[in-house]
Motif scaffolding. Structure first.
Motif, PDB file in Angstrom:
ATOM      1  N   ALA A   1      42.232   9.117   7.606  1.00  0.00           N
ATOM      2  CA  ALA A   1      41.726   9.408   8.951  1.00  0.00           C
ATOM      3  C   ALA A   1      42.260   8.431   9.978  1.00  0.00           C
ATOM      4  CB  ALA A   1      40.207   9.373   8.949  1.00  0.00           C
ATOM      5  N   SER A   2      42.850   7.333   9.531  1.00  0.00           N
ATOM      6  CA  SER A   2      43.359   6.331  10.464  1.00  0.00           C
ATOM      7  C   SER A   2      44.758   5.873  10.055  1.00  0.00           C
ATOM      8  CB  SER A   2      42.405   5.130  10.510  1.00  0.00           C
ATOM      9  OG  SER A   2      42.192   4.636   9.194  1.00  0.00           O
ATOM     10  N   ALA A   3      45.558   6.839   9.623  1.00  0.00           N
ATOM     11  CA  ALA A   3      46.903   6.516   9.151  1.00  0.00           C
ATOM     12  C   ALA A   3      47.792   6.085  10.310  1.00  0.00           C
ATOM     13  CB  ALA A   3      47.505   7.722   8.443  1.00  0.00           C
ATOM     14  N   ASN A   4      48.880   5.394   9.980  1.00  0.00           N
ATOM     15  CA  ASN A   4      49.844   4.997  10.996  1.00  0.00           C
ATOM     16  C   ASN A   4      50.494   6.230  11.607  1.00  0.00           C
ATOM     17  OD1 ASN A   4      49.884   1.979  10.649  1.00  0.00           O
ATOM     18  ND2 ASN A   4      50.390   2.593   8.569  1.00  0.00           N
ATOM     19  N   GLY A   5      50.816   6.144  12.902  1.00  0.00           N
ATOM     20  CA  GLY A   5      51.518   7.237  13.558  1.00  0.00           C
ATOM     21  C   GLY A   5      50.739   7.806  14.726  1.00  0.00           C
ATOM     22  N   PHE A   6      51.221   8.938  15.207  1.00  0.00           N
ATOM     23  CA  PHE A   6      50.562   9.620  16.310  1.00  0.00           C
ATOM     24  C   PHE A   6      49.399  10.453  15.790  1.00  0.00           C
ATOM     25  CE2 PHE A   6      54.891   8.871  17.776  1.00  0.00           C
ATOM     26  CZ  PHE A   6      54.667   8.326  19.036  1.00  0.00           C
ATOM     27  N   GLY A   7      48.377  10.611  16.600  1.00  0.00           N
ATOM     28  CA  GLY A   7      47.215  11.380  16.180  1.00  0.00           C
ATOM     29  C   GLY A   7      46.543  12.067  17.339  1.00  0.00           C
ATOM     30  N   LEU A   8      45.770  13.083  16.999  1.00  0.00           N
ATOM     31  CA  LEU A   8      44.987  13.826  17.983  1.00  0.00           C
ATOM     32  C   LEU A   8      43.527  13.435  17.855  1.00  0.00           C
ATOM     33  CD1 LEU A   8      46.516  17.399  17.461  1.00  0.00           C
ATOM     34  CD2 LEU A   8      47.269  15.618  19.060  1.00  0.00           C
ATOM     35  N   GLY A   9      42.878  13.240  18.964  1.00  0.00           N
ATOM     36  CA  GLY A   9      41.451  12.972  18.963  1.00  0.00           C
ATOM     37  C   GLY A   9      40.693  14.281  19.017  1.00  0.00           C
ATOM     38  N   MET A  10      40.346  14.714  20.215  1.00  0.00           N
ATOM     39  CA  MET A  10      39.668  15.993  20.354  1.00  0.00           C
ATOM     40  C   MET A  10      39.808  16.483  21.790  1.00  0.00           C
ATOM     41  SD  MET A  10      35.571  15.170  20.472  1.00  0.00           S
ATOM     42  CE  MET A  10      34.744  14.921  22.048  1.00  0.00           C
ATOM     43  N   VAL A  11      39.586  17.745  21.960  1.00  0.00           N
ATOM     44  CA  VAL A  11      39.448  18.327  23.287  1.00  0.00           C
ATOM     45  C   VAL A  11      38.067  18.953  23.354  1.00  0.00           C
ATOM     46  CG1 VAL A  11      40.621  20.430  22.478  1.00  0.00           C
ATOM     47  CG2 VAL A  11      40.286  20.066  24.917  1.00  0.00           C
ATOM     48  N   ASN A  12      37.308  18.604  24.383  1.00  0.00           N
ATOM     49  CA  ASN A  12      36.007  19.249  24.542  1.00  0.00           C
ATOM     50  C   ASN A  12      35.905  19.840  25.942  1.00  0.00           C
ATOM     51  OD1 ASN A  12      35.439  16.565  25.746  1.00  0.00           O
ATOM     52  ND2 ASN A  12      33.350  17.324  25.840  1.00  0.00           N
ATOM     53  N   THR A  13      35.362  21.030  25.995  1.00  0.00           N
ATOM     54  CA  THR A  13      35.197  21.751  27.243  1.00  0.00           C
ATOM     55  C   THR A  13      33.711  22.055  27.407  1.00  0.00           C
ATOM     56  OG1 THR A  13      37.365  22.763  26.917  1.00  0.00           O
ATOM     57  CG2 THR A  13      35.941  23.714  28.609  1.00  0.00           C
ATOM     58  N   ILE A  14      33.152  21.607  28.523  1.00  0.00           N
ATOM     59  CA  ILE A  14      31.713  21.727  28.747  1.00  0.00           C
ATOM     60  C   ILE A  14      31.455  22.768  29.832  1.00  0.00           C
ATOM     61  CG2 ILE A  14      29.599  20.493  29.324  1.00  0.00           C
ATOM     62  CD1 ILE A  14      31.086  17.891  28.564  1.00  0.00           C
ATOM     63  N   PHE A  15      30.786  23.842  29.456  1.00  0.00           N
ATOM     64  CA  PHE A  15      30.389  24.886  30.378  1.00  0.00           C
ATOM     65  C   PHE A  15      28.901  24.688  30.710  1.00  0.00           C
ATOM     66  CE2 PHE A  15      33.737  26.448  27.661  1.00  0.00           C
ATOM     67  CZ  PHE A  15      34.625  27.068  28.535  1.00  0.00           C
ATOM     68  N   SER A  16      28.586  24.536  31.986  1.00  0.00           N
ATOM     69  CA  SER A  16      27.201  24.336  32.403  1.00  0.00           C
ATOM     70  C   SER A  16      26.834  25.361  33.472  1.00  0.00           C
ATOM     71  CB  SER A  16      26.992  22.926  32.973  1.00  0.00           C
ATOM     72  OG  SER A  16      27.347  21.937  32.034  1.00  0.00           O
ATOM     73  N   TYR A  17      25.637  25.916  33.347  1.00  0.00           N
ATOM     74  CA  TYR A  17      25.158  26.867  34.344  1.00  0.00           C
ATOM     75  C   TYR A  17      23.689  26.581  34.618  1.00  0.00           C
ATOM     76  CZ  TYR A  17      23.895  31.228  36.672  1.00  0.00           C
ATOM     77  OH  TYR A  17      23.449  32.148  37.579  1.00  0.00           O
ATOM     78  N   GLU A  18      23.352  26.481  35.896  1.00  0.00           N
ATOM     79  CA  GLU A  18      21.973  26.208  36.293  1.00  0.00           C
ATOM     80  C   GLU A  18      21.561  27.148  37.412  1.00  0.00           C
ATOM     81  OE1 GLU A  18      19.626  22.177  36.619  1.00  0.00           O
ATOM     82  OE2 GLU A  18      20.712  22.522  38.505  1.00  0.00           O
ATOM     83  N   LYS A  19      20.382  27.705  37.266  1.00  0.00           N
ATOM     84  CA  LYS A  19      19.818  28.588  38.282  1.00  0.00           C
ATOM     85  C   LYS A  19      18.334  28.280  38.405  1.00  0.00           C
ATOM     86  CE  LYS A  19      19.210  33.462  39.501  1.00  0.00           C
ATOM     87  NZ  LYS A  19      19.464  34.866  39.075  1.00  0.00           N
ATOM     88  N   GLY A  20      17.922  27.852  39.582  1.00  0.00           N
ATOM     89  CA  GLY A  20      16.535  27.476  39.756  1.00  0.00           C
ATOM     90  C   GLY A  20      16.174  26.261  38.926  1.00  0.00           C
ATOM     91  N   LYS A  21      15.134  26.374  38.136  1.00  0.00           N
ATOM     92  CA  LYS A  21      14.658  25.260  37.326  1.00  0.00           C
ATOM     93  C   LYS A  21      15.259  25.227  35.925  1.00  0.00           C
ATOM     94  CE  LYS A  21      10.136  24.659  39.524  1.00  0.00           C
ATOM     95  NZ  LYS A  21       8.673  24.542  39.288  1.00  0.00           N
ATOM     96  N   ALA A  22      16.040  26.243  35.556  1.00  0.00           N
ATOM     97  CA  ALA A  22      16.543  26.353  34.185  1.00  0.00           C
ATOM     98  C   ALA A  22      18.063  26.305  34.155  1.00  0.00           C
ATOM     99  CB  ALA A  22      16.044  27.643  33.542  1.00  0.00           C
ATOM    100  N   GLY A  23      18.589  25.970  32.985  1.00  0.00           N
ATOM    101  CA  GLY A  23      20.033  25.923  32.819  1.00  0.00           C
ATOM    102  C   GLY A  23      20.424  25.911  31.357  1.00  0.00           C
ATOM    103  N   VAL A  24      21.719  26.068  31.109  1.00  0.00           N
ATOM    104  CA  VAL A  24      22.265  26.029  29.750  1.00  0.00           C
ATOM    105  C   VAL A  24      23.527  25.182  29.760  1.00  0.00           C
ATOM    106  CG1 VAL A  24      21.328  28.244  28.989  1.00  0.00           C
ATOM    107  CG2 VAL A  24      23.545  28.171  30.155  1.00  0.00           C
ATOM    108  N   VAL A  25      23.837  24.590  28.601  1.00  0.00           N
ATOM    109  CA  VAL A  25      25.056  23.803  28.417  1.00  0.00           C
ATOM    110  C   VAL A  25      25.699  24.223  27.107  1.00  0.00           C
ATOM    111  CG1 VAL A  25      26.014  21.508  28.016  1.00  0.00           C
ATOM    112  CG2 VAL A  25      24.230  21.827  29.743  1.00  0.00           C
ATOM    113  N   ALA A  26      26.989  24.569  27.172  1.00  0.00           N
ATOM    114  CA  ALA A  26      27.772  24.880  25.979  1.00  0.00           C
ATOM    115  C   ALA A  26      28.958  23.925  25.953  1.00  0.00           C
ATOM    116  CB  ALA A  26      28.246  26.330  25.995  1.00  0.00           C
TER     117      ALA A  26
END
Length: 331
Positions: A60-85
């Protein structure tokens, strides 16, 4: 008269547009991407430890180039409520959530009042100093304390802001090892947090999802502005299970100095010990990291990390020295 009528029509259109926007709610999109190169200063050894969460896995930590992660956060809020993906992909995301690597967080919330927020779903842990996304950490590699603690929880929590300085959080969740799927054992984990002026005490107790039902986690996370440019962060934690006959304890300090708007330098000394059947295994890790902001979104992190242990904690010898160059982009 004609101008007055046109002005009234224009104002009316603005009011209608504002009402439509309010009805539609607010949608936001954000996220991070990180990549790196790591190498070890001693041949035939892995690169920097802690690049991914599985510190005991040399691959998991070998020598060389590596990729971490990509995360995309979708958030929607309407009034008092909301969701997060919060969707995350890549080796770092998979290591943090082996059960559902694509889902980092997925929850709905309701602001019952200005002080009370109710949340149901999967959310990143309230426990500890560091977070899964490298954009939220000063150091690129993660600590042993972060590796040892929970990453995410699935369940219900209540946040109460008593004042601008004082807050409380209560949670009932599945064992943290079960971030998705059925809770077959019908076991649960209780969580509590209290915060005061940027200092937080965290507690979790219950099943961990790995066959143990009495795990206690205690954690202090905080920090102080020593001066306008120098910050001292602290993370101290303790965990114990009588059933598993296992204990861990440790402390990490985060010393960070801002030299300019573009460059900061940080040093993280950490001391971590596990005890199994009255046998101690200790490790010390010292991490020096720079943060250079090429733009408001792109940060370059050069890092040197030295891990040492006489108890076989470090793979391939008693010590490992790694050098890493990472790029973290936030949007």
């Amino acid at each position: 008269m004609k101008k007055i009528i046109l002005s009234l029509l224009f104002i009316s259109s603005l009011v209608v547009t504002a009402q439509e926007n309010e009805d539609k709610g607010t949608f936001t999109l954000s996220g991070t991407v990180d990549v790196y190169h790591t190498s070890n200063l001693k041949s035939n050894s892995p690169g920097s430890l802690g690049i991914l969460y599985s510190s005991d896995d040399p691959a998991a930590s070998a020598n060389g180039f590596g990729l971490g992660m990509v995360n995309t956060i979708f958030s929607y809020e309407k009034g008092k409520a909301g969701v997060v993906a919060d969707l995350a992909y890549g080796p770092r995301a998979k290591a943090a959530n082996a059960y559902e690597g694509a889902i980092n967080q997925l929850y709905a919330y309701y602001n019952a009042s200005d002080k009370v927020t109710l949340t149901l779903g999967q959310f990143n842990t309230f426990y500890g100093y560091e977070v899964i996304s490298p954009a939220g950490n000063f150091n690129y590699s993660v600590s042993y304390l972060f590796n040892a603690g929970p990453f995410s929880h699935t369940g219900f929590k209540l946040d109460y802001a008593a004042s601008e300085d004082l807050s409380f959080m209560f949670a009932v969740t599945n064992p943290h090892g079960i971030t998705s799927g059925a809770n077959i054992g019908n076991d649960y984990q209780l969580g509590f947090q209290t915060g005061y002026k940027g200092q937080y005490f965290n507690l979790a107790y219950g099943a961990d999802g790995f066959g143990t039902t009495d795990v206690l986690y205690l954690d202090y996370t905080g920090g102080f502005d020593v001066s306008e440019s120098f910050f001292l962060g602290i993370n101290a934690a303790y965990s114990n299970s009588d059933d598993a006959d296992y204990t861990y304890k440790g402390v990490a300090f985060y010393l960070q100095n801002t030299f300019s708007d573009k460059f900061s330098l940080g040093f993280r000394p950490e001391f971590f010990t596990t005890t199994t059947a009255d046998v101690d295994s200790s490790v010390s890790a010292f991490t020096l990291s720079g943060n250079y902001s090429l733009t408001g979104s792109l940060t370059i992190i050069p890092e040197v990390r030295y891990d040492t242990s006489d108890d076989g904690v470090v793979p391939f010898g008693k010590s490992v020295t790694g050098a890493t160059l990472a790029a973290v982009y936030s949007f």
